[in-house]
Structure formats: structure tokens, C-alpha cells
Design an enzyme around this catalytic site. Structure first.
Site, PDB file in Angstrom:
ATOM      1  N   ASN A   9     -22.680  29.301  -2.376  1.00  0.00           N
ATOM      2  CA  ASN A   9     -21.704  28.315  -1.869  1.00  0.00           C
ATOM      3  C   ASN A   9     -22.084  26.872  -1.907  1.00  0.00           C
ATOM      4  O   ASN A   9     -22.821  26.384  -1.047  1.00  0.00           O
ATOM      5  CB  ASN A   9     -21.235  28.966  -0.320  1.00  0.00           C
ATOM      6  CG  ASN A   9     -20.059  27.981   0.140  1.00  0.00           C
ATOM      7  OD1 ASN A   9     -19.661  26.848  -0.585  1.00  0.00           O
ATOM      8  ND2 ASN A   9     -19.509  28.431   1.280  1.00  0.00           N
ATOM      9  N   PRO A  10     -21.612  26.303  -2.970  1.00  0.00           N
ATOM     10  CA  PRO A  10     -22.092  24.693  -3.074  1.00  0.00           C
ATOM     11  C   PRO A  10     -21.509  23.873  -1.946  1.00  0.00           C
ATOM     12  O   PRO A  10     -22.072  22.646  -1.359  1.00  0.00           O
ATOM     13  CB  PRO A  10     -21.522  24.387  -4.414  1.00  0.00           C
ATOM     14  CG  PRO A  10     -20.639  25.233  -4.913  1.00  0.00           C
ATOM     15  CD  PRO A  10     -20.688  26.682  -3.831  1.00  0.00           C
ATOM     16  N   GLY A  11     -20.587  23.973  -1.125  1.00  0.00           N
ATOM     17  CA  GLY A  11     -20.009  23.528   0.148  1.00  0.00           C
ATOM     18  C   GLY A  11     -20.987  23.465   1.028  1.00  0.00           C
ATOM     19  O   GLY A  11     -21.267  22.496   1.764  1.00  0.00           O
ATOM     20  N   LYS A  12     -21.775  24.725   1.216  1.00  0.00           N
ATOM     21  CA  LYS A  12     -22.836  24.616   2.271  1.00  0.00           C
ATOM     22  C   LYS A  12     -23.991  23.638   2.062  1.00  0.00           C
ATOM     23  O   LYS A  12     -24.526  22.861   2.718  1.00  0.00           O
ATOM     24  CB  LYS A  12     -23.525  26.010   2.450  1.00  0.00           C
ATOM     25  CG  LYS A  12     -22.367  27.020   3.232  1.00  0.00           C
ATOM     26  CD  LYS A  12     -23.032  28.536   3.616  1.00  0.00           C
ATOM     27  CE  LYS A  12     -22.303  29.341   3.938  1.00  0.00           C
ATOM     28  NZ  LYS A  12     -23.104  30.669   4.291  1.00  0.00           N
ATOM     29  N   ASP A  65     -25.560  32.575   7.850  1.00  0.00           N
ATOM     30  CA  ASP A  65     -24.366  33.524   7.675  1.00  0.00           C
ATOM     31  C   ASP A  65     -23.405  32.962   8.886  1.00  0.00           C
ATOM     32  O   ASP A  65     -23.847  32.732  10.047  1.00  0.00           O
ATOM     33  CB  ASP A  65     -24.672  34.864   8.253  1.00  0.00           C
ATOM     34  CG  ASP A  65     -23.859  36.130   7.791  1.00  0.00           C
ATOM     35  OD1 ASP A  65     -23.140  35.811   6.639  1.00  0.00           O
ATOM     36  OD2 ASP A  65     -23.364  36.562   8.742  1.00  0.00           O
ATOM     37  N   SER A  66     -22.095  32.809   8.319  1.00  0.00           N
ATOM     38  CA  SER A  66     -21.240  32.402   9.162  1.00  0.00           C
ATOM     39  C   SER A  66     -19.945  32.986   9.335  1.00  0.00           C
ATOM     40  O   SER A  66     -19.728  34.134   8.572  1.00  0.00           O
ATOM     41  CB  SER A  66     -20.581  30.895   8.696  1.00  0.00           C
ATOM     42  OG  SER A  66     -21.898  30.159   8.285  1.00  0.00           O
ATOM     43  N   ARG A 168     -22.080  24.640  11.765  1.00  0.00           N
ATOM     44  CA  ARG A 168     -23.216  24.537  10.883  1.00  0.00           C
ATOM     45  C   ARG A 168     -23.969  23.232  11.391  1.00  0.00           C
ATOM     46  O   ARG A 168     -25.090  23.109  11.453  1.00  0.00           O
ATOM     47  CB  ARG A 168     -22.797  24.177   9.445  1.00  0.00           C
ATOM     48  CG  ARG A 168     -23.865  24.380   8.510  1.00  0.00           C
ATOM     49  CD  ARG A 168     -23.513  24.808   7.100  1.00  0.00           C
ATOM     50  NE  ARG A 168     -23.165  26.074   6.916  1.00  0.00           N
ATOM     51  CZ  ARG A 168     -21.869  26.290   6.818  1.00  0.00           C
ATOM     52  NH1 ARG A 168     -21.081  25.378   6.921  1.00  0.00           N
ATOM     53  NH2 ARG A 168     -21.445  27.458   7.064  1.00  0.00           N
TER      54      ARG A 168
HETATM   55  P1  IMP Z   1     -20.960  33.404   4.649  1.00  0.00           P
HETATM   56  O1  IMP Z   1     -21.526  32.575   5.788  1.00  0.00           O
HETATM   57  O2  IMP Z   1     -21.046  32.581   3.410  1.00  0.00           O
HETATM   58  O3  IMP Z   1     -21.194  34.669   4.378  1.00  0.00           O
HETATM   59  O4  IMP Z   1     -19.399  33.126   5.157  1.00  0.00           O
HETATM   60  C1  IMP Z   1     -18.478  33.813   5.246  1.00  0.00           C
HETATM   61  C2  IMP Z   1     -17.010  33.473   4.949  1.00  0.00           C
HETATM   62  O5  IMP Z   1     -16.623  32.222   5.853  1.00  0.00           O
HETATM   63  C3  IMP Z   1     -16.976  32.940   3.495  1.00  0.00           C
HETATM   64  O6  IMP Z   1     -15.540  33.384   3.087  1.00  0.00           O
HETATM   65  C4  IMP Z   1     -16.882  31.241   3.961  1.00  0.00           C
HETATM   66  O7  IMP Z   1     -16.095  30.666   3.062  1.00  0.00           O
HETATM   67  C5  IMP Z   1     -16.425  31.112   5.383  1.00  0.00           C
HETATM   68  N1  IMP Z   1     -17.185  30.129   5.703  1.00  0.00           N
HETATM   69  C6  IMP Z   1     -18.377  30.007   6.187  1.00  0.00           C
HETATM   70  N2  IMP Z   1     -18.737  28.645   6.622  1.00  0.00           N
HETATM   71  C7  IMP Z   1     -17.287  27.966   6.591  1.00  0.00           C
HETATM   72  C8  IMP Z   1     -16.964  26.701   7.080  1.00  0.00           C
HETATM   73  O8  IMP Z   1     -17.833  25.920   7.413  1.00  0.00           O
HETATM   74  N3  IMP Z   1     -15.971  26.593   6.924  1.00  0.00           N
HETATM   75  C9  IMP Z   1     -14.982  27.282   6.379  1.00  0.00           C
HETATM   76  N4  IMP Z   1     -15.121  28.583   6.153  1.00  0.00           N
HETATM   77  C10 IMP Z   1     -16.384  28.768   6.202  1.00  0.00           C
END
Ligand code: IMP
Length: 185
Positions: A9-12, A65-66, A168
Site C-alpha cells: 500500500n503506497p498510501g501507508k 496491520d490496521s 497510524r
Molecule cells: P491492512 O493493514 O493493509 O491489512 O489494512 C486493512 C484494510 O484497512 C485495507 O483495506 C486498508 O485499505 C484499510 N486501511 C488501513 N489503514 C487505513 C487508513 O489509514 N485509512 C483507510 N483505510 C485503511
């Protein structure tokens, strides 16, 4: 100092870059798929992920992990946030929230950091609610439907502003505190 951010995820990566630049820590984006174990616990996903990545010989990295936990949906999508985002998406979540009075929700982010041979794990939370529709074009994932202040969605804020309040951002602040305690930064 350089830290690899292991994610697809480039956004992270953008968010980490923004949070660490003032400490002179450079973030390097690394695509290295690892298994996300099926569990109801973000910390367990991160612990197992770190073990797997270390076995591959990688050091000095961050993974996170979020998830988005919606109260009226009994915590859904939670640890299934990635799956729900890929399948029903934000529109599907909004549909599930049709007519729901209590729209409170929280984002959680568990960060695992391997640095100088040490392991640091922290979890940040951001309380907020699910909006009535998608708002804004920035951010990623659930950002267009989540608001922490009841006014703007995370997708309507510049990264720097989102980081001030986000799960985050809160996790990063805890991580930096830990790094300071250990004289890493
Ligand atoms: P993961 O941590 O990449 O497994 O994220 C699980 C899901 O939650 C993914 O679909 C992410 O796009 C979404 N997600 C994780 N962090 C964020 C955030 O900061 N904002 C919006 N969606 C998020």
C-alpha cells in the site's frame, strides 16, 4: 537511518515518510508479501508477519496491520477490513449502515518495527464515526467514509493533517517514544 516499509500500500508509505522525515529517518518501500494469519487480533498478525520476514533475512523494517471497527456492526469489518474493502468496498459498508443511529467506529493500527536488532510493537487508535456518504479524493481505503471530528473525512485532509489524528499517526508517536527510550533516535 533507513527503514523499510513492507506493504503493498503506497498510501501507508507516504504516511510513514511524512511522520519520520523530521527525525532524519528515510523510508524505503519494499514489496515483500507475507502471510496474514486468520485471527481476531491485529497484534498476532504483526507478530507472525515479523517472524516470517526475519526468516527471509530482512532487518530494519516496519509492518503494520490496521482495521476499521464499527460498533453497530459488532466490530465488523475489523480484522477482515482488507477483505471487506476488496469485496463490498465503502459503498457496501455504507449500505450496511443504512438507517443505523449509532455510527461510532474506530480505526486501529498495530505497528511492528524491527530496528537495531530490537522489536518494538505499538498500537494506535483513532475514535470517530462513519459518514453518510463518501467524501473526498485523498487517502486510501476507508478514508472517504471515516471522520474523526464529525466534519471532514480523512480523504478530505492532506496526509500531514490526517497523521495528527489518525490511528497510524498515534501509533507512530508511540513508536517514536519507544525509540527515544532506547536511544535509537
Ligand atoms: P491492512 O493493514 O493493509 O491489512 O489494512 C486493512 C484494510 O484497512 C485495507 O483495506 C486498508 O485499505 C484499510 N486501511 C488501513 N489503514 C487505513 C487508513 O489509514 N485509512 C483507510 N483505510 C485503511
Amino acid at each position: 537511518m533507513k527503514l523499510k516499509v513492507i506493504t503493498s500500500n503506497p498510501g501507508k508509505v507516504r504516511e510513514y515518510q511524512d511522520s519520520f522525515s523530521h527525525l532524519g529517518i528515510e523510508m524505503e518501500h519494499l514489496h515483500l508479501p507475507y502471510d496474514e494469519v486468520q485471527t481476531s487480533d491485529l497484534e498476532e498478525v504483526v507478530t507472525k508477519g515479523m517472524e516470517e520476514i526475519r526468516k527471509k533475512g530482512v532487518r530494519d523494517f516496519i509492518i503494520d496491520d490496521s482495521g476499521l471497527f464499527i460498533d453497530d456492526l459488532k466490530g465488523f469489518p475489523g480484522v477482515w477490513s482488507a477483505y471487506a474493502q476488496k469485496t463490498i468496498g465503502n459503498k457496501g459498508i455504507l449500505k450496511l449502515m443504512d438507517g443505523v443511529g449509532n455510527r461510532s467506529a474506530r480505526f486501529k493500527c498495530c505497528i511492528g518495527c524491527d530496528i537495531n536488532g530490537e522489536t518494538i510493537m505499538v498500537t494506535g487508535v483513532c475514535e470517530g464515526s462513519i459518514m453518510d456518504a463518501e467524501h473526498g479524493n485523498g487517502g486510501f481505503g476507508y478514508d472517504p467514509i471515516f471522520t474523526y471530528d464529525g466534519k471532514l473525512s480523512f480523504a478530505e485532509m492532506p496526509t500531514e493533517e490526517k497523521n495528527k489524528f489518525s490511528h497510524r499517526g498515534n501509533a507512530v508517536r508511540l513508536l517514536i517514544d519507544e525509540m527515544k527510550k532506547r536511544n535509537i533516535v
